[in-house]
Design an enzyme around this catalytic site. Sequence first.
Site, PDB file in Angstrom:
ATOM      1  CG  MET A   1      -1.897  -1.095   1.325  1.00 16.32           C
ATOM      2  SD  MET A   1      -2.881  -0.998   2.848  1.00 16.32           S
ATOM      3  CE  MET A   1      -1.648  -1.473   4.061  1.00 16.32           C
TER       4      MET A   1
ATOM      5  CB  ILE B   1       3.730  -5.769   7.407  1.00 14.34           C
ATOM      6  CG1 ILE B   1       3.404  -7.265   7.509  1.00 14.34           C
ATOM      7  CG2 ILE B   1       5.219  -5.536   7.623  1.00 14.34           C
ATOM      8  CD1 ILE B   1       3.991  -8.077   6.385  1.00 14.34           C
TER       9      ILE B   1
ATOM     10  N   GLY C   1       0.930   4.105   4.838  1.00 13.90           N
ATOM     11  CA  GLY C   1       1.665   3.246   3.915  1.00 13.90           C
ATOM     12  C   GLY C   1       2.294   2.016   4.521  1.00 13.90           C
ATOM     13  CB  SER C   2       2.384  -0.655   5.808  1.00 15.13           C
ATOM     14  OG  SER C   2       3.192  -1.709   6.284  1.00 15.13           O
ATOM     15  NE  ARG C   3       4.935  -7.299   2.678  1.00 13.76           N
ATOM     16  CZ  ARG C   3       5.959  -7.964   2.149  1.00 13.76           C
ATOM     17  NH1 ARG C   3       7.033  -7.315   1.746  1.00 13.76           N
ATOM     18  NH2 ARG C   3       5.912  -9.273   2.005  1.00 13.76           N
TER      19      ARG C   3
END
Length: 219
Positions: free
Chosen positions: A100, A158, A188-190
């Site tokens: 993301m 995460i 923002g991340s995943r």
Amino acid sequence: MTLHKEGSATITISTLLFLMLSVVLYYLLFYSYPVIFWILETALLIVYGLIISFFRIPNRNYTVDAHAVTAPCDGKVVVIEEVQPDEYFNDRRIQVSIFMSPLNVHVNRNPVDGEIVYNQYHKGKYLVAWHPKSSTENERHSNVYRHSSGREVLTKQIAGALAKRIVNYNKVGDRVKQNDEMGFIKFGSRVDLLLPLDARINVKIGDIAVGGVTVIAQW
């Protein structure tokens, strides 16, 4: 489109700062340096707009399918591989990872109906989200869903270099619905999915997933 509750404090503070800075810039620059004023004011508006849009919840027609695993978040599919999990599972699994960016919608959603049988927060590092070790070394929050078919799916929210807060709403014993909110990751991340080896993967690396809409896998 609505705004997510996790953005209430951030949006309030951002609005106050935007108004205060705008007033200060107006008195300092508007009459003497109007061009500079409008350049700075435009930059402030862009930043403010990005903060607002980060917490947006767009109107969507979600995919509801007992045989489908839907995307837990918006973003780009960056990993599809067979792995040996580092928690909960002893058998090998298929990992699908969705990255993301700060521009994506950041609501995280339950990929399947089922019972939450595992819910664990892990402290960790803040490696960039696409780093291969971010799945096992970064701060993260894991859930395992036990589907009515007996299959189990693990999700990992995460943190990344910018994401400093993971929110997870599930608890062990909860019976949750596909596409209801699982949580939120700020800035923002995943999210990783760990799926059974017999799951049929419907996406490929580089695909853009839409949370609650895109079918990641079927069984």
